[in-house]
Design a protein around this motif. Structure first.
Motif, short mmCIF file in Angstrom:
data_model
loop_
_atom_site.label_atom_id
_atom_site.label_comp_id
_atom_site.label_asym_id
_atom_site.label_seq_id
_atom_site.Cartn_x
_atom_site.Cartn_y
_atom_site.Cartn_z
N HIS A 76 -0.82 -23.25 -31.38
CA HIS A 76 0.45 -23.41 -30.68
C HIS A 76 0.78 -22.25 -29.77
O HIS A 76 1.54 -22.38 -28.82
CB HIS A 76 1.59 -23.73 -31.66
CG HIS A 76 1.97 -22.60 -32.56
ND1 HIS A 76 1.43 -22.41 -33.81
CD2 HIS A 76 2.85 -21.60 -32.37
CE1 HIS A 76 1.97 -21.34 -34.36
NE2 HIS A 76 2.83 -20.83 -33.51
N ALA A 79 -1.16 -22.91 -26.46
CA ALA A 79 -0.95 -24.20 -25.82
C ALA A 79 -0.43 -24.09 -24.39
O ALA A 79 -0.69 -24.96 -23.56
CB ALA A 79 0.00 -25.06 -26.66
N MET B 171 -1.31 -33.13 -32.54
CA MET B 171 -0.78 -33.24 -31.18
C MET B 171 0.36 -32.24 -30.99
O MET B 171 0.46 -31.60 -29.95
CB MET B 171 -0.29 -34.68 -30.97
CG MET B 171 0.36 -34.93 -29.64
SD MET B 171 2.16 -34.84 -29.76
CE MET B 171 2.62 -35.77 -28.31
N ARG B 173 0.82 -29.33 -32.40
CA ARG B 173 0.27 -27.99 -32.18
C ARG B 173 -0.26 -27.85 -30.77
O ARG B 173 -0.04 -26.83 -30.10
CB ARG B 173 -0.86 -27.70 -33.19
CG ARG B 173 -0.39 -27.34 -34.57
CD ARG B 173 -1.52 -26.73 -35.37
NE ARG B 173 -2.65 -27.62 -35.53
CZ ARG B 173 -2.75 -28.56 -36.48
NH1 ARG B 173 -1.78 -28.69 -37.36
NH2 ARG B 173 -3.80 -29.33 -36.55
N ALA B 174 -0.98 -28.88 -30.30
CA ALA B 174 -1.56 -28.83 -28.96
C ALA B 174 -0.47 -28.75 -27.90
O ALA B 174 -0.73 -28.31 -26.78
CB ALA B 174 -2.46 -30.04 -28.72
N GLN B 175 0.73 -29.18 -28.23
CA GLN B 175 1.85 -29.07 -27.29
C GLN B 175 2.59 -27.74 -27.45
O GLN B 175 3.65 -27.55 -26.85
CB GLN B 175 2.85 -30.23 -27.48
CG GLN B 175 2.27 -31.60 -27.20
CD GLN B 175 1.78 -31.76 -25.78
OE1 GLN B 175 2.15 -31.03 -24.88
NE2 GLN B 175 0.89 -32.72 -25.57
N GLY B 176 2.06 -26.88 -28.31
CA GLY B 176 2.67 -25.56 -28.46
C GLY B 176 3.78 -25.51 -29.48
O GLY B 176 4.59 -24.59 -29.47
#
Ligand code: ATP
Ligand code: MG
Lengths: 264, 300
Positions: A76, A79, B171, B173-176
């Motif tokens: 995160h 990202a 998903m 996590r992948a978006q921060g």
């Protein structure tokens, strides 16, 4: 720019199942490059992309993205710099949320999230515009649940989401593999269009050698956790699948298992 | 038929359990985190509010402190899970058990009577309303405010991130999104709601008791599942309304069952009835919400 230097990663260290997936992988991808990545099953392609994204941390080596050492950062925290589209069309979106909510999640990728309304009016124009570029009529279905969309439509939206905000690199791991041939072709075309239009830096894993040579600006082959060859520019032009295979055999002195390398 | 007093009593308790159902919706539904902490955070809220009221605190301040205590309990469960990698269900059981001791410590004895103390209800009794209507009015206002706040939160950037965390953590996590932080925040807010319910319950019943938390989780689940059977939870606001409606229907059903002499049921049969109702709600076709399918899938 993204620089991976001497990445090493062993799964199940110290167990009978010890499996070195990355064995000194190094690769530098420059701004604006579109690199296609090939390699047989188990070559370490997904592991490499997961290492770049932060999903798996490497045992040693360094990963630098736009001059920031991200080697130890969790997913995160990377990202904002690393965008990705998964192989599974269901993995990149939330089926229980609406299309606009998914896009609203993506537009804040890597940024602070506060208490203001997530789906803002000022986003709508951008959402509609980018959705209409897909020619799927989704611009009129912003409120629909993501789960109502087909796999291909979802993958197309995942791509949009990954390109909604700038990133240093876009990672695509066999993102068309789970789609039927026609949809796969559509999503691939969309991919090249988005990457070219927005001048993105991208790394795309594919199992089709033909595809690897047809799209992108550079092709890299991985084998046993290392880069075995890396071609671009003049060397790459006019190259055919059989040339690739020859190149591989010459470099490694071994023959490629044709079953594991799809000659699509 | 129910007497008017019994009817209002059932609605009153239903409104309080609506708050519990909000909490359970947040943990089980939004975060996909089966959290049993509520059996401890409900009496914790009651204990904190009762003790502070006995100390002479303003009852609303006492109630606010109960919310914070509930949030702390929820945070402990989530931290056990996120930071120490303990299975979520087990983490919540550990906190729940620990809270039994904590609640005894907080109260200093197994129960506290609040008779004659100033509670959040006291000023409302001067209104021109029947005695048994007052709590229904006040708790309706409290639950309406909670519903609106929760709904706005779920629609906010952070709330959306929390929903994504439960629905698709990879998903997210992948978006921060810091999924661990979202789980801690969500389970804390969930138990804060339950702490509030406990505090209000103690004040409306005029007592706090260490054993009052037994089965709260099952009643909350029954409310949630029952509500979803009546109102399809297709949007956040519908899901939240379903919680309240489910909790009230559940309490009314229980009141009717206890009232029907020919059934021969008594108050102590309540937990058994609830367990049977929840089982029926899960097994009966037609009321299969995705929570239900989730609960059964775990077994398969
Ligand atoms: N989580 C894991 N635990 C243990 N071993 C793993 C794990 N992930 C990958 N591996 C192993 O690491 C090696 C590299 O796997 P990886 O998934 O990176 O290959 P790949 O090149 O993506 O292959 P494919 O073309 O099949 O997708 C394989 O031997 C695989 O079995
Ligand atoms: Mg792979």
């Amino acid at each position: 720019m993204i620089t991976a230097t001497d990445l090493r990663l062993t799964f199940g260290k110290g167990t009978p199942l010890e499996n070195p997936a990355l064995r000194g992988m190094s690769l530098t991808v420059n701004q604006g490059e579109f690199v296609t990545v090939i390699g047989s099953n188990g070559a370490g392609k997904s592991t490499f992309l997961n290492a770049l994204a932060g999903e798996t941390l490497v045992d040693s080596g360094t990963i630098v993205v736009d001059n920031v050492n991200v080697t130890k950062l969790p997913t995160h925290k990377r990202a904002g710099r690393v965008a990705r589209v998964f192989q599974d069309p269901l993995a990149g979106t939330c089926e229980g949320l609406s299309i606009e909510e998914n896009l609203a999640l993506a537009i804040k990728r890597g940024q602070r999230r506060g208490l203001s309304t997530a789906v803002k009016k000022q986003y709508m124009e951008q959402f509609k515009e980018s959705l209409s570029s897909l020619n799927l009529g989704l611009e009129n279905r912003l409120g629909d649940k993501m789960g109502l969309l087909s796999g291909g439509q979802r993958q197309a939206v995942s791509l949009l989401m990954a390109s909604l905000t700038p990133s240093a690199i876009l990672l695509l791991d066999e993102h068309t593999a789970a789609l039927d041939p026609k949809t796969a072709a559509f999503v691939l075309e969309l991919t090249t269009k988005i990457i070219e239009d927005q001048k993105l830096t991208a790394l795309m894993v594919t199992h089709s050698m033909k595809q690897a040579l047809e799209v992108g600006t550079r092709t890299v082959m991985l084998h046993q956790g290392q880069v075995v060859f890396d071609i671009e520019g003049k060397d790459r032009e006019g190259l055919e699948v059989k040339d690739l295979l020859e190149l591989f055999e010459k470099q490694r002195g071994l023959s490629v298992d044709d079953d594991s390398l799809l000659l699509g | 038929m129910l007497s008017e007093i019994a009817f209002y009593g059932a609605v009153e308790t239903g409104l309080i359990y609506g708050l519990v159902a909000f909490g359970i919706y947040l943990s089980f539904r939004v975060l996909d985190f089966p959290d049993l902490t509520v059996d401890g955070s409900f009496p914790l809220g009651a204990a904190v509010a009762a003790v502070l009221i006995m100390e002479g605190w303003n009852p609303w301040l006492a109630t606010g402190s109960a919310v914070l205590a509930g949030m702390a309990a929820g945070a402990v469960t989530a931290i056990l899970n996120v930071k120490l990698n303990i299975l979520n269900l087990l983490a919540s059981i550990l906190t729940m058990i620990a809270l039994y001791s904590v609640n005894l410590r907080v109260m200093g004895r197994p129960n506290i009577a609040l008779l004659g103390e100033e509670t959040v209800l006291t000023p409302w009794y001067s209104l021109d309303l029947a005695y048994h209507q007052v709590p229904v009015l006040l708790f309706s206002i409290v639950i309406l405010i909670s519903l609106i706040l929760l709904w706005r939160f779920m629609k906010s950037e952070t709330g959306l991130a929390m929903r994504a965390t439960g629905a698709n953590p990879r998903m997210a996590r992948a978006q921060g999104i810091a999924t661990g932080t979202m789980i801690i925040l969500g389970v804390a807010v969930s138990n804060g709601m339950v702490g509030l319910a406990g505090a209000l319950f103690a004040q409306s019943q005029g007592a706090a008791d260490v054993t009052m938390g037994v089965g709260v989780i099952v009643i909350g689940l029954a409310s949630l599942i029952g509500g979803e059977a009546v109102i399809t939870p297709s949007t956040v606001v519908r899901a939240l309304i379903a919680c309240v409606v489910g909790a009230i229907i559940y309490r009314l059903a229980i009141a009717f069952a206890l009232n029907a002499d020919f059934l021969g049921l008594q108050a102590q049969d309540l937990n058994l009835i609830t367990a049977v109702l929840v089982t029926l709600a899960i097994v009966l076709p037609g009321v299969r919400s995705s929570l239900v399918s989730k609960l059964t899938r775990k077994k398969a």
